[in-house]
Design an enzyme around this catalytic site. Structure first.
Site, mmCIF file in Angstrom:
data_model
loop_
_atom_site.group_PDB
_atom_site.id
_atom_site.type_symbol
_atom_site.label_atom_id
_atom_site.label_comp_id
_atom_site.label_asym_id
_atom_site.label_seq_id
_atom_site.Cartn_x
_atom_site.Cartn_y
_atom_site.Cartn_z
ATOM 1 N N ASP A 347 0.866 -1.183 0.000
ATOM 2 C CA ASP A 347 0.000 0.000 0.000
ATOM 3 C C ASP A 347 0.904 1.235 0.000
ATOM 4 O OD1 ASP A 347 -2.027 1.839 0.228
ATOM 5 O OD2 ASP A 347 -2.641 1.264 2.248
ATOM 6 N N CYS A 373 -3.938 4.720 -3.992
ATOM 7 C CA CYS A 373 -4.803 5.893 -4.058
ATOM 8 C C CYS A 373 -4.535 6.695 -5.329
ATOM 9 C CB CYS A 373 -4.617 6.783 -2.828
ATOM 10 S SG CYS A 373 -2.932 7.404 -2.624
#
Length: 416
Positions: A347, A373
């Site tokens: 991540d 993201c």
């Protein structure tokens, strides 16, 4: 001036149309708009323009509810009906990943909408201007738009005026973080905290019973007054504690969904070796360990690793270990040590993990789960994995950030 039909959205404040065979990007537009635009800048491959007049409004356009728009640069999609925001995000994900991987991805229902499009942010980071003015940057400039409240922030979040005015010119930004019970304020200073800064911050803390703690930060230097820890629920019956100035997802409800899907994608097995890169305070490591995996979590932030270790100890997760080291260095080290994880979870920040792809490929893990993201850097890194023999298994978007162009994405890839 010219008329342009907006045909699609980008991941940014721009819609895109075409004129004379050239792409035209227009801020604050909506797919379906017909606009009279004026040029802002010209590039070889595209032009940037601004709206002069809405000739015909898209069916998906609405009046932005926030009184600070369009000056405020925060909610760049608030002028779009919420259902359309979710649809557009799915279309952009499908287009970007499909192009990078040479496959077709169905955008329908690709992104899970948020439970609420307002009041969802558990933390907001405000710029501090002259005389303690608080707000966000104006769209396209560094000027500060002063605000009294923020519609996307948790209703319990208050403007930290007292702390801003007490610290004066020494503070650049203040972040307010809530976990439903506690409020912690984090001040980002231009220089390491002085004794006078500490005295003033302590006075603010002692005079306001709503504030449980204040953190003064300057780079990696931090001073904690009161209680800095907040509680973050990861799944039913499982929460971690993390200091407010360390990374945690802003949309707590959607993070619970993200954790659930990442665990599904990872297909955790009892005693399976799992490598979690950019693990932070344990957002994925702790749930994976709870499922019986032998987890190795890695992050460059030593404070986040310390929090992850405390959480594992508190929860009696004996097969979770955490290492404070740059992820790329760790992956290379583990490869030389002949470590073979069954699953790699990563991540990374918005910039992605380009430097990490080669070490990850060398590990030859059967399964990789990538949370991101930023769709552009995700597409780039998944394309690298595809060239190394990995095939995209599943992709899922989560609208962590309603009324903005941002989105969280989870993707799993299998070694073929």
């Amino acid at each position: 001036m010219a008329e342009v039909e907006i045909s699609a959205m980008t991941f940014g404040p721009y819609g895109v149309g075409h004129r004379d065979g050239k792409a035209v990007m227009v801020a604050h537009s909506v797919a379906g708009d017909r606009l009279e635009v004026a040029p802002v800048s010209e590039r070889r491959d595209y032009a940037v323009a601004k709206i002069r007049e809405i000739v015909r409004a898209s069916d998906d356009r609405r009046g932005a509810p926030c009184p600070y728009l369009p000056r405020c640069g925060g909610c760049d999609w608030q002028h779009i009906e919420y259902a359309a925001q979710v649809r557009f995000k799915g279309e952009v994900i499908a287009r970007e990943l499909g192009h990078a991987l040479g496959i077709e991805i169905d955008p329908a229902d690709l992104v899970e909408p948020a439970p609420a499009e307002f009041g969802y942010r558990s933390r907001i980071r405000l710029k501090v201007g002259a005389h303690g003015v608080l707000g966000f940057h104006e769209f396209g400039t560094n000027a500060i738009v002063e605000i009294d409240s923020c519609m996307v922030a948790d209703a319990g979040i208050r403007m930290p005026l007292h702390l801003a005015r007490s610290l004066g010119k020494r503070v650049e930004e203040i972040e307010v973080v809530r976990d439903g019970v506690r409020e912690v304020q984090v001040a980002y200073l231009k220089k390491p905290a002085s004794e006078e800064d500490l005295r003033r911050a302590r006075n603010v803390l002692e005079s306001d019973p709503e504030i449980r703690g204040i953190v003064l930060r300057s780079g990696a230097r931090r001073e904690i007054l009161g209680e800095a820890a907040i509680t973050v629920e990861l799944e039913a019956g499982l929460s971690i504690e993390v200091d407010a100035d360390l990374f945690s997802q802003v949309n707590r409800a959607q993070n619970v969904r993200l954790v659930a899907i990442v665990m599904e994608m990872a297909a955790i097995k009892e005693s399976a070796p799992v490598l979690d890169l950019y693990c932070g305070a344990g957002n994925f490591s702790i749930p994976a360990s709870r499922r019986g995996a032998r987890v190795t979590g890695v992050d460059a932030d030593a404070d986040a690793i310390a929090a992850a270790m405390r959480n594992a100890a508190r929860l009696k997760l004996r097969d979770a270990q955490f290492i404070a080291m740059k992820a790329s260095e760790t992956a290379d080290f583990l490869h030389r040590a002949r470590y073979r994880p069954e699953v790699v979870i990563l991540d990374p920040p918005r910039t992605g993990a380009a430097d990490l792809m080669e070490p990850i490929v060398k590990l030859r893990a059967p399964r990789i789960v990538y949370a991101s993201c930023d769709v552009t850097t995700l597409a780039r890194d998944l394309a690298t994995l595809a060239r190394a023999g990995y095939k995209l298994e599943r992709v899922r978007g989560f609208d962590f950030f309603p009324n903005t162009h941002h989105v969280e994405i989870a993707a799993s890839a299998l070694l073929t």
